[in-house]
Scaffold this active site. Structure first.
Site, PDB file in Angstrom:
ATOM      1  N   ASP A 192      -2.428  -8.701  -4.582  1.00 36.73           N
ATOM      2  CA  ASP A 192      -1.157  -8.287  -3.983  1.00 36.73           C
ATOM      3  C   ASP A 192      -0.729  -9.281  -2.923  1.00 36.73           C
ATOM      4  O   ASP A 192      -1.269  -9.267  -1.808  1.00 36.73           O
ATOM      5  CB  ASP A 192      -1.315  -6.889  -3.387  1.00 36.73           C
ATOM      6  N   HIS A 250       7.198 -10.526  -4.525  1.00 35.91           N
ATOM      7  CA  HIS A 250       7.207 -11.016  -3.134  1.00 35.91           C
ATOM      8  C   HIS A 250       6.068 -12.000  -2.938  1.00 35.91           C
ATOM      9  O   HIS A 250       5.080 -12.000  -3.691  1.00 35.91           O
ATOM     10  CB  HIS A 250       7.139  -9.864  -2.138  1.00 35.91           C
ATOM     11  N   ASP A 271       5.020  -6.753  -8.797  1.00 37.94           N
ATOM     12  CA  ASP A 271       4.486  -6.961  -7.453  1.00 37.94           C
ATOM     13  C   ASP A 271       3.140  -7.661  -7.588  1.00 37.94           C
ATOM     14  O   ASP A 271       3.002  -8.848  -7.303  1.00 37.94           O
ATOM     15  CB  ASP A 271       4.374  -5.600  -6.772  1.00 37.94           C
ATOM     16  N   GLU A 331       7.863  -8.267   2.307  1.00 35.79           N
ATOM     17  CA  GLU A 331       7.759  -6.992   1.604  1.00 35.79           C
ATOM     18  C   GLU A 331       6.728  -6.105   2.256  1.00 35.79           C
ATOM     19  O   GLU A 331       6.895  -4.883   2.346  1.00 35.79           O
ATOM     20  CB  GLU A 331       7.382  -7.235   0.132  1.00 35.79           C
ATOM     21  N   GLU A 332       5.644  -6.715   2.715  1.00 33.21           N
ATOM     22  CA  GLU A 332       4.543  -5.937   3.264  1.00 33.21           C
ATOM     23  C   GLU A 332       4.919  -5.237   4.569  1.00 33.21           C
ATOM     24  O   GLU A 332       4.254  -4.277   4.960  1.00 33.21           O
ATOM     25  CB  GLU A 332       3.324  -6.837   3.485  1.00 33.21           C
TER      26      GLU A 332
END
Length: 815
Positions: free
Chosen positions: A475, A465, A541, A512-513
């Site tokens: 991330d 993502h 990820d 995604e988060e």
């Protein structure tokens, strides 16, 4: 046997690098160009840090001076010294942004996109990469002749990823915050799409309108026994100019309920059901109070749902130094751990019930889709919640009275923890509106070229993502930079005539988060195609926060991952990635995986929980999935310090593990894409299933819930003794084996889903509210609830699913 390069070959390769670097220096634009409004979207004002061509220029100057010394270690020492050391200015200039500006020189564009692959790639490590000898057993799924061709493809792949390009891409992606639904996220999506097209992949941007949220006001205050304003911005670190960003000054939970609460505080440890049970034994009630829970040992959404169930008025989560701060070691910028002021942002949503857009649960948010009211959603929280730093949370914790904390509840603060309630009283006042906004997935395809259109149309899905809570240093931008470098490598292989037999699809998801939203919506929209054609999902990820490989995967993919890891050299010269993996005890920090199944002497692979984008493909559609990364101490998760500077200083100096991940991810994808017979090991699955069934059987006996698991155990044992489905045989035999292997994971799903959360269909694995994986969820949850009828029904579903898979696979085994 190991295949290396002679000194003359190494010298020739470095000489090529000298020539390329010298040409690069003649094509660097200073400063970043400002183009007119005719480029792409016409340009717009954004904060832009040093563009990636500065990193390449700086690298090129050093490589020019690096004469052929022979050993690959010499080149890596030059990489270490040549990489840029962060932005030189405390505040970035304002430039008129266009994605092409960062890659303005044609030859620099070629360098970043990977078309010029001189000796700056991972190929300098090929001297330590084992290559199969002609008389060795071919890898699972390949004939002897196809294994030879595959070895050539893999050797070419290993020579392509470049640490310098990974760093340049990473710097570009992380130069500004890019939360889903904002202009920053749109900028990243546009940039990614442009890069993928330049790599030669068929690329499209797919948009969905979904429910998101952003903070308008976050006020938290200790009101007694003294007044202290909390929810303060994270401290500026002089060594990291990214920490000065004013737009990241507010700590918040996405989807948190707006409202105001003033009440006594209670410390609830991790906020798990067993923690509330311990408080009840102490005579402490949380009803109508503000509960304070530390992060870890559970997902924040699970903590919120449990707080609701216990009658709490509001939830505060915080980062305790015992888990990710000074108790663990040196804090940033001296070390990897979080300073006292770091805040773990994140979504507070119950996507372990159903992920994706909260207003379209179970169906895609396409134009014209039915949308439910927010009040009907099962996944939106009903109490206010907010994350705090330890610097702020200690103001509450130090003023709590009441009983002494139970054993194991003492955190890392330099004071004795008590549970309350009071005398600390806290006011939480939130205005965090929810609204529908557009998110953008970027999908790239490299079509398969097999002569059989059914094989060519099968899909190997690579998943990452691109949205982030702040800069996304680890991330997800470490994974995104790696994905883009891999895309460039796949494009280069294609130009060399090494096209995959099956189609490779690269999905770079948005939001995604928030609630795994972009991948879930796309997966739901393309359910029929994916259930028919998807071979596997390989999810990366965050690719890199350290130097230890860790993986979570379905059992049928474990052997593939281990074999591929043997092919990849460890960038620190410790043998292969497999060797380091075997020697260590890696744990996937992003996968919420747990260890289960048979015990072996091989490197450990966790089982899949949730918390990343494989969820829709695995738990909903039954696509074999894996999630992996190079792991390491990472105490700045979702904080302002998760930046390019943290990765450059701490997570992967030199960006060599980014390049190694691109190679590993690529080799794994190409194994699946090119195999004559899909390299899936269902005997390993069967052995694990026997262990899971025995475990649930023991649990049922302990809880005195009668359930007959004998039929399921019998079918699991049939799978456990299956011979390997090799590639030897006629083309028709290969075709039938592939069809059986393609369907076997789907056999383990139940169309009506699990009781209470039907979106989750997999009968063997599902996430708990903590995101950790549980095995045999239908039977296990019924046993835990003491529901005999439901336990028996679920055991029957499991036995029938295992019988279907065993019948299918036994029918195509070698005779």
């Amino acid at each position: 046997m190991q295949v290396g390069h002679s000194a003359a070959q190494r010298g020739e390769r470095v000489g090529e690098a000298d020539g390329l670097a010298a040409r690069l220096l003649g094509h660097v634009d200073h400063p970043a160009r400002v183009r007119g409004g005719d480029e792409l979207d016409g340009g717009r004002d954004l904060d832009v840090l040093e563009p990636p061509h500065r990193a390449l220029e700086h690298h090129a100057r050093v490589v020019v001076g690096a004469r052929a010394r022979g050993a690959h270690q010499d080149l890596f020492r030059h990489f270490d010294r040549s990489l840029p050391r962060g932005p030189e200015r405390s505040r970035p200039p304002r430039l008129r942004y266009n994605p092409r500006d960062a890659f303005s020189s044609p030859e620099l564009r070629t360098q970043i996109m990977g078309r010029a692959r001189a000796a700056v790639g991972l190929g300098v490590l090929l001297a330590v990469v084992p290559v199969r000898a002609a008389d060795e057993t071919p890898p699972l799924g390949f004939t002897v002749s196809s294994a030879r061709r595959q070895a050539e493809v893999e050797e070419a792949m290993l020579g392509l990823p470049s640490p310098a390009r990974c760093e340049a891409l990473h710097a570009q992606l992380t130069r500004a915050p890019h939360v889903a639904g904002t202009e920053g996220s749109q900028r990243v999506a546009e940039e990614i799409a442009w890069i993928l097209r330049q790599s030669g992949l068929q690329t499209e941007t797919v948009s969905y309108d979904v429910l998101l949220s952003w903070p308008r006001r976050v006020d938290v205050e200790l009101v007694s026994p003294r007044r202290v304003r909390l929810a303060r911005p994270e401290a500026v670190i002089p060594e990291d100019p990214f920490s000065r960003e004013p737009s990241l000054s507010v700590p918040w939970h996405a989807y948190a309920k707006s409202g105001e609460v003033t009440a006594e505080a209670v410390y609830v440890n991790y906020g798990r059901p067993e923690d509330y049970a311990a408080l009840a034994r102490l005579g402490v009630s949380v009803r109508g109070r503000v509960v304070v829970a530390r992060h870890f040992n559970g997902y924040r959404g699970g903590k919120s749902l449990e707080a609701e169930r216990q009658g709490a008025a509001a939830l505060i989560t915080y980062s305790d130094p015992a888990e990710d701060g000074y108790v663990q070691g040196d804090v940033y910028p001296k070390g990897p751990w979080g300073p006292d002021s770091h805040v773990q942002r994140g979504a507070n949503v119950y996507d372990f019930i159903v992920p994706g857009d909260p207003l379209t649960p179970g169906w895609a948010s396409v134009a014209g889709a039915r949308r439910i009211a927010e009040s009907e959603s099962q996944v939106l929280p009903k109490i206010p919640s907010v994350p705090l730093s330890f610097r702020d949370a200690r103001e509450i914790l130090e003023t709590l009275g009441g009983p002494l904390r139970p054993d194991q509840w003492q955190g890392g603060g330099p004071f004795t923890y008590h549970v309350g309630p009071g005398p600390a009283r806290v006011r939480v006042s939130l205005d965090i509106p929810r609204e529908v906004r557009t998110i953008r997935d970027v999908i790239a395809r490299l079509p398969g070229v097999d002569s059989d259109p059914d094989v060519a149309g099968q899909i190997v899905l690579l998943s990452n993502h691109h949205d982030a809570w702040t800069y996304g240093g680890v991330d997800p931008s470490s994974g995104t930079a790696t994905a883009l470098e891999l895309a460039a490598a796949l494009g280069e292989l294609s130009r060399r005539g090494m096209r995959p037999r099956r189609t490779i699809v690269l999905g770079l998801w948005d939001a995604e988060e928030f609630t795994l939203t972009g991948s879930t919506e796309w997966g739901e929209e393309h359910e029929a195609e994916l259930r028919e054609r998807a071979v596997a999902c390989l999810n990366v990820d965050a690719s890199t926060s350290g130097d230890r490989f860790a993986a979570s995967a379905v059992p049928s993919l474990r052997a593939l991952l281990r074999d591929v890891a043997r092919r990849i050299p460890d960038p620190k010269g410790r043998g292969s990635v497999y060797d380091v993996w075997l020697a260590g005890a890696g744990a996937n920090v992003r996968g919420y995986g747990v260890r289960a199944g048979e015990a072996t002497d091989e490197p450990k692979v966790s089982i899949l929980g949730s918390g990343s984008d494989y969820t829709v493909f695995f738990n909903h559609l039954g696509v074999p999935s894996a999630d992996f990364l190079f792991d390491g101490p990472y105490g700045v998760y979702h904080s302002i310090y998760d930046s390019h500077e943290w990765v450059r200083r701490i997570g992967d100096p030199g960006f060599r593990y980014h390049a190694a991940m691109a190679a590993l991810w690529g080799v794994a994808a190409l194994r699946l894409a090119n195999a004559d017979v899909l390299p899936l090991d269902y005997a390993a699955y069967g052995r694990d299933l026997v262990v899971y069934i025995d475990d649930v059987d023991t649990l049922a006996r302990m809880r005195q819930v009668p359930v007959d698991l004998g039929p399921a155990r019998e079918q699991a044992r049939r799978l456990a003794v299956l011979p390997a489905l090799t590639a030897e045989g006629t083309p028709e035999e290969q075709r039938r084996r592939n069809q059986a292997l393609l369907a076997a994971e789907r056999d383990l799903t139940l169309p009506e889903g699990l009781p209470g959360r039907p979106w989750f269909r997999h009968l063997v694995y599902a996430p708990l509210p903590s995101y950790a994986a549980e095995t045999l969820p239908g039977v296990r949850e019924a046993v835990m609830d003491g529901d005999v009828a439901r336990a028996s029904a679920q055991a029957g579903h499991l036995a029938r699913a295992l019988r279907q898979a065993a019948d299918r696979l036994e029918g195509v085994r070698p005779r």
